[in-house]
Write a protein that holds these residues in place. Structure first.
Motif, PDB file in Angstrom:
ATOM      1  N   TRP A  39     -28.313  -3.356 -10.259  1.00  0.00           N
ATOM      2  CA  TRP A  39     -28.739  -4.290  -9.216  1.00  0.00           C
ATOM      3  C   TRP A  39     -30.262  -4.453  -9.162  1.00  0.00           C
ATOM      4  CZ3 TRP A  39     -31.847  -2.960  -5.090  1.00  0.00           C
ATOM      5  CH2 TRP A  39     -32.097  -1.595  -4.930  1.00  0.00           C
ATOM      6  N   LYS A  40     -30.991  -3.504  -9.771  1.00  0.00           N
ATOM      7  CA  LYS A  40     -32.456  -3.600  -9.704  1.00  0.00           C
ATOM      8  C   LYS A  40     -33.041  -4.557 -10.726  1.00  0.00           C
ATOM      9  CE  LYS A  40     -32.931   1.199  -8.265  1.00  0.00           C
ATOM     10  NZ  LYS A  40     -33.462   2.508  -8.661  1.00  0.00           N
ATOM     11  N   GLU A  57     -20.016  -8.006  -2.626  1.00  0.00           N
ATOM     12  CA  GLU A  57     -19.557  -8.844  -1.515  1.00  0.00           C
ATOM     13  C   GLU A  57     -19.972 -10.298  -1.704  1.00  0.00           C
ATOM     14  OE1 GLU A  57     -21.471  -6.743   1.703  1.00  0.00           O
ATOM     15  OE2 GLU A  57     -19.537  -5.960   2.360  1.00  0.00           O
ATOM     16  N   MET A  60     -20.371   0.773  -2.717  1.00  0.00           N
ATOM     17  CA  MET A  60     -20.765   1.090  -1.345  1.00  0.00           C
ATOM     18  C   MET A  60     -20.090   0.127  -0.376  1.00  0.00           C
ATOM     19  SD  MET A  60     -24.623   1.907  -0.173  1.00  0.00           S
ATOM     20  CE  MET A  60     -24.892   3.318  -1.228  1.00  0.00           C
ATOM     21  N   VAL A  61     -20.249  -1.150  -0.631  1.00  0.00           N
ATOM     22  CA  VAL A  61     -19.544  -2.182   0.134  1.00  0.00           C
ATOM     23  C   VAL A  61     -18.991  -3.187  -0.872  1.00  0.00           C
ATOM     24  CG1 VAL A  61     -20.887  -1.975   2.258  1.00  0.00           C
ATOM     25  CG2 VAL A  61     -21.714  -3.479   0.451  1.00  0.00           C
ATOM     26  N   ARG A  62     -17.813  -3.707  -0.587  1.00  0.00           N
ATOM     27  CA  ARG A  62     -17.239  -4.714  -1.494  1.00  0.00           C
ATOM     28  C   ARG A  62     -16.124  -5.474  -0.791  1.00  0.00           C
ATOM     29  NH1 ARG A  62     -14.743  -0.775  -6.220  1.00  0.00           N
ATOM     30  NH2 ARG A  62     -14.789   1.136  -5.027  1.00  0.00           N
ATOM     31  N   TRP A  77     -21.487  -0.703   9.337  1.00  0.00           N
ATOM     32  CA  TRP A  77     -22.810  -1.045   8.804  1.00  0.00           C
ATOM     33  C   TRP A  77     -23.463  -2.018   9.781  1.00  0.00           C
ATOM     34  CZ3 TRP A  77     -24.287   1.095   4.070  1.00  0.00           C
ATOM     35  CH2 TRP A  77     -23.261   1.726   3.347  1.00  0.00           C
ATOM     36  N   ILE A 103     -27.415  -3.880   4.065  1.00  0.00           N
ATOM     37  CA  ILE A 103     -27.493  -3.936   2.592  1.00  0.00           C
ATOM     38  C   ILE A 103     -28.766  -4.717   2.253  1.00  0.00           C
ATOM     39  CG2 ILE A 103     -26.303  -4.599   0.454  1.00  0.00           C
ATOM     40  CD1 ILE A 103     -24.842  -2.481   2.209  1.00  0.00           C
ATOM     41  N   MET A 117     -30.875  -4.442  -0.484  1.00  0.00           N
ATOM     42  CA  MET A 117     -31.128  -4.774  -1.904  1.00  0.00           C
ATOM     43  C   MET A 117     -32.617  -4.981  -2.183  1.00  0.00           C
ATOM     44  SD  MET A 117     -27.836  -7.008  -3.149  1.00  0.00           S
ATOM     45  CE  MET A 117     -28.157  -6.695  -4.876  1.00  0.00           C
ATOM     46  N   ASP A 118     -33.386  -4.036  -1.778  1.00  0.00           N
ATOM     47  CA  ASP A 118     -34.833  -4.109  -1.985  1.00  0.00           C
ATOM     48  C   ASP A 118     -35.145  -3.578  -3.386  1.00  0.00           C
ATOM     49  OD1 ASP A 118     -37.565  -3.635  -2.083  1.00  0.00           O
ATOM     50  OD2 ASP A 118     -37.688  -3.036   0.028  1.00  0.00           O
ATOM     51  N   LYS A 119     -35.316  -4.488  -4.327  1.00  0.00           N
ATOM     52  CA  LYS A 119     -35.500  -4.078  -5.721  1.00  0.00           C
ATOM     53  C   LYS A 119     -36.824  -3.346  -5.919  1.00  0.00           C
ATOM     54  CE  LYS A 119     -32.587  -7.754  -7.595  1.00  0.00           C
ATOM     55  NZ  LYS A 119     -32.273  -8.633  -8.711  1.00  0.00           N
ATOM     56  N   GLY A 137     -36.483   0.012  -4.559  1.00  0.00           N
ATOM     57  CA  GLY A 137     -35.351   0.730  -5.145  1.00  0.00           C
ATOM     58  C   GLY A 137     -34.319   1.162  -4.126  1.00  0.00           C
ATOM     59  N   ARG A 138     -34.223   0.397  -3.027  1.00  0.00           N
ATOM     60  CA  ARG A 138     -33.285   0.774  -1.974  1.00  0.00           C
ATOM     61  C   ARG A 138     -32.178  -0.269  -1.900  1.00  0.00           C
ATOM     62  NH1 ARG A 138     -35.014   1.767   4.089  1.00  0.00           N
ATOM     63  NH2 ARG A 138     -35.628  -0.369   3.675  1.00  0.00           N
ATOM     64  N   PHE A 139     -30.953   0.113  -2.299  1.00  0.00           N
ATOM     65  CA  PHE A 139     -29.832  -0.829  -2.260  1.00  0.00           C
ATOM     66  C   PHE A 139     -29.398  -1.067  -0.815  1.00  0.00           C
ATOM     67  CE2 PHE A 139     -25.265  -1.800  -2.359  1.00  0.00           C
ATOM     68  CZ  PHE A 139     -25.310  -2.966  -3.106  1.00  0.00           C
ATOM     69  N   ALA A 140     -29.155   0.023  -0.104  1.00  0.00           N
ATOM     70  CA  ALA A 140     -28.739  -0.087   1.297  1.00  0.00           C
ATOM     71  C   ALA A 140     -29.651   0.769   2.150  1.00  0.00           C
ATOM     72  CB  ALA A 140     -27.299   0.387   1.457  1.00  0.00           C
ATOM     73  N   THR A 189     -29.251   3.247   4.437  1.00  0.00           N
ATOM     74  CA  THR A 189     -28.120   4.057   4.898  1.00  0.00           C
ATOM     75  C   THR A 189     -28.362   4.675   6.276  1.00  0.00           C
ATOM     76  OG1 THR A 189     -28.943   5.888   3.558  1.00  0.00           O
ATOM     77  CG2 THR A 189     -27.189   4.549   2.611  1.00  0.00           C
ATOM     78  N   MET A 197     -26.032   2.889   8.426  1.00  0.00           N
ATOM     79  CA  MET A 197     -24.602   3.100   8.157  1.00  0.00           C
ATOM     80  C   MET A 197     -24.089   4.148   9.147  1.00  0.00           C
ATOM     81  SD  MET A 197     -22.872   4.967   4.921  1.00  0.00           S
ATOM     82  CE  MET A 197     -22.822   6.516   5.822  1.00  0.00           C
ATOM     83  N   ILE A 211     -17.158  -2.069   3.631  1.00  0.00           N
ATOM     84  CA  ILE A 211     -17.504  -3.489   3.599  1.00  0.00           C
ATOM     85  C   ILE A 211     -18.507  -3.729   4.731  1.00  0.00           C
ATOM     86  CG2 ILE A 211     -15.501  -4.151   5.028  1.00  0.00           C
ATOM     87  CD1 ILE A 211     -15.299  -6.719   3.252  1.00  0.00           C
ATOM     88  N   SER A 212     -19.447  -4.644   4.482  1.00  0.00           N
ATOM     89  CA  SER A 212     -20.481  -4.933   5.482  1.00  0.00           C
ATOM     90  C   SER A 212     -19.873  -5.482   6.763  1.00  0.00           C
ATOM     91  CB  SER A 212     -21.443  -6.000   4.961  1.00  0.00           C
ATOM     92  OG  SER A 212     -22.182  -5.525   3.895  1.00  0.00           O
TER      93      SER A 212
END
Lengths: 432, 432
Positions: free
Chosen positions: A20-21, A30, A67-69, B162, B167, B169-171, B174-177, B179, B182, B200-201
């Motif tokens: 994803w990066k 999702e 993680m989520v989907r 969540w 979520i 997605m900070d590329k 490097g932070r997907f979620a 958490t 959560m 799921i979100s």
């Protein structure tokens, strides 16, 4: 000449934990527009099926794609509307659902899609799921396989509740259904008591296609008796040949035609214009990797938390795992054979969840598939792209044409149902 | 001026038991092209929602629309792809499923549809279902309502696993979620133990819209505490006013804004160019009727097998039913008030499953809706067409324009989610 079968196994952000990066990776598990793109690309590439993983738990350190989907059956019903031919496979647990509910969902997907549904039967690879289902603990391996075997038997019985064509809608005679062609299952087993009939007509495919991935002895026995696609995890050509031969022998012993069971190992292609280019892509993914998530992927596959072992030491000897035995056995064997450190094995497993990596030019990837197919190690492959959509677009645009030119893969669909694509017979309604 | 809300409640062949026999009735509850047509027609009519019934059993004598049908959540996911605005409501049992599975399916539908999902919470009106789910018997009424209340509480907790936007997605980072946003539910209740979080979100609507139809004391209490749409069964204007006032009072008492609960009785319009024309259509349906199926519809609603009672005698006095209490009470009251024979009540109930019939010209049907709406007996209506597609096409083509001209119904959508259409707030994420 027989041709290989191809499925694309989708995790939304890609199979590599750091997929994803990448700058050109978009969306996540999702993101419906991404998943629609992948389904259309697969159909453009004349794939047999698109295949969704699943699990019934999540947490802060799991693989980002997990993680989520979206839930697979609702997702595939939506994708059925934006595609016309490709098979639609969902993973669903036979441990944390009811046979009546799940048989209905798959029958409904098969009707909605005009005969393109498949069910990847799993028993739950993540014990954490139990806590989401009012249970104290995940049932032990043997019990999960015994109950799953019965679960599938019940589902098949429910799919046969109505003979083909039992809904006659004869307006003149005033007969909506020919209820003499409706059957009460009356199943009373060790784990389930299900009377039936199911409240949906027999699916267009008779039964949705059954996929199974178990590699343990119990898993192989279940696969040999019910699987029409075996989603295998194999790293080594000779081991893969032996695995397929063994499964075909088991299938024959249980009275099945082994040609009606397609063994399709997972494979993750990383494609570049040159081999160096492909290797550089993999190196970039490894560099971007979150080490914790990566080690968790390997820990799950080896059945033990590995965070206390030295990364640059050898892969430790571990007790046999009762979870994901296929991965545990193949990864450990590969590490031994190649004398890998724990770090090297972690990086390998992080790329494609422990499945076989093919890194190189389109020709090299095509060669890697052809070699296994021709040698009898595989009837086809589940392609597990490292990231979406780029790594999969590359495969469809550059590898599929080579396979087609070599006569190894279809250039167009010749049928409409997933059974048509796979060359599997439609199960006859049982004689009563 | 406030406007009414409209839903179309779909049974594939139509609500009248003999609907499928009409020359211009096509398809059945498994016919996706018919259901797509109905959904598009409803959206053309600017309806708030399309709404699918469900049950978990079938048999030789059930209503033809209930004998076989597509499963609602897969069906609505498909319909989400062929519509853009209309709300998508599925009936699903809180007795024969797991909160984690069902919460996920609805969250997924809400994501797939961009915020159009609704869940009609039922506890199972047909005791035969128990035998399809490894149970000895259908749980008693009070227990079904107690466990359903907890089931919905768990589902809402899981939808809040969540926080909105967790979520990230900070590329770069490097932070997907995130958490920290959560949440682990850790529910331990009388009926369910569910740890969470859900994989799921948070759904686009926060929570899918909750529909409830219970009319018993326990049903009303549940509706008052959770329902955002109440699917009511009412035959009499004053009884309907009293029912709505009572529910609103109960909702206020439990701390809710009663305007956030829309009471929508079922109504079945049979429309003709003249009143005589409409009555002739109904007479034709009655004449075509299979008397056994028709009597079964009434028997289910009154909670007792009526096949041994003389059809031309009075409607017998029956013990109070623990099933479908709303129907039992309103139908019995109507039969008493109008001095109906059992045959007359059977024919009435066969037309719209015991709901209110409106037979006449488009103006008369519009008048019948306006009267109840203006009097405060309803916030809107669930339209239950006697047959598909004709009876519903008639309503959209001829009644909706009258309602629009009178300012009683929207001429276009002003929002995108079902909550937008209904004027319901999006539930805030709980503060922790």
């Amino acid at each position: 000449m027989s041709q290989m079968h191809l499925g694309v196994f989708v995790l939304g952000t890609g199979h590599h934990v750091s997929a994803w990066k990448l700058p050109d990776s978009w969306g996540n598990a999702e993101d419906l527009s991404l998943l629609q793109h992948v389904a259309k690309t697969a159909e453009r590439g004349k794939f047999d099926l698109i295949f969704f993983a699943d699990a019934l738990n999540t947490g802060p350190n799991v693989h980002p794609s997990m993680m989520v989907r979206l839930e697979p059956l609702t997702l595939l019903s939506a994708l059925a509307m934006t595609t016309s031919h490709i098979g639609l496979a969902a993973t669903a647990s036979a441990t944390y659902s009811e046979p009546y509910n799940l048989a209905r969902l798959f029958a409904s997907l098969d009707h909605i899609s005009g005969g393109r549904a498949a069910w990847n039967v799993v028993t739950g690879a993540f014990p954490e799921a139990a806590l989401n289902f009012s249970r104290d603990h995940h049932p032990p391996h043997a019990q999960r396989y015994a109950s799953a075997t019965e679960f599938v038997q019940v589902a098949k019985g429910l799919w046969d509740s109505w003979d083909d064509g039992a809904i006659v809608m004869d307006k003149r005679e005033g007969r909506f259904a020919d209820t003499s062609r409706m059957h009460v299952l009356d199943h009373k087993g060790e784990f389930y008591t299900v009377k039936g009939p199911l409240n949906i007509s027999r699916p267009p495919q008779g039964h949705p296609v059954i996929i199974q991935a178990g590699a343990s002895d119990a898993g192989r026995a279940l696969a040999a008796s019910i699987a029409e696609i075996v989603f295998a995890v194999q790293q080594d050509l000779n081991a893969a040949k032996a695995f397929r031969a063994d499964l075909r022998e088991l299938a024959s012993q249980s009275g099945r035609n082994p040609d009606h069971m397609k063994v399709m190992p997972g494979v993750s292609p990383i494609i570049g214009e040159t081999e160096a280019d492909a290797k550089a892509k993999l190196a970039m993914l490894v560099e971007m990797m979150d080490p914790k998530s990566a080690l968790k992927v390997l820990s799950e596959r080896l059945g033990q938390d590995l965070s206390d072992y030295p990364l640059d030491g050898p892969v430790p000897d571990l007790p046999p795992s009762s979870m994901m035995q296929g991965h545990a056995v193949t990864l450990t064997a590969m590490a031994k054979a190649k004398n890998m450190t724990l770090r090297e094995l972690r990086d390998y497993a992080a790329a494609a969840m422990g499945h076989r990596l093919l890194v190189g030019t389109p020709e090299m990837v095509a060669d890697g598939l052809e070699e296994w197919f021709v040698a009898g190690a595989a009837d086809g492959f589940n392609v597990m792209p490292s990231w979406f959509p780029g790594a999969f677009d590359d495969f469809v645009d550059h590898v599929v044409p080579i396979l087609q030119k070599r006569g190894l893969f279809r250039t167009d669909y010749t049928g409409r149902t997933l059974r048509d694509h796979l060359g599997l017979p439609r199960p006859a309604a049982p004689t009563r």
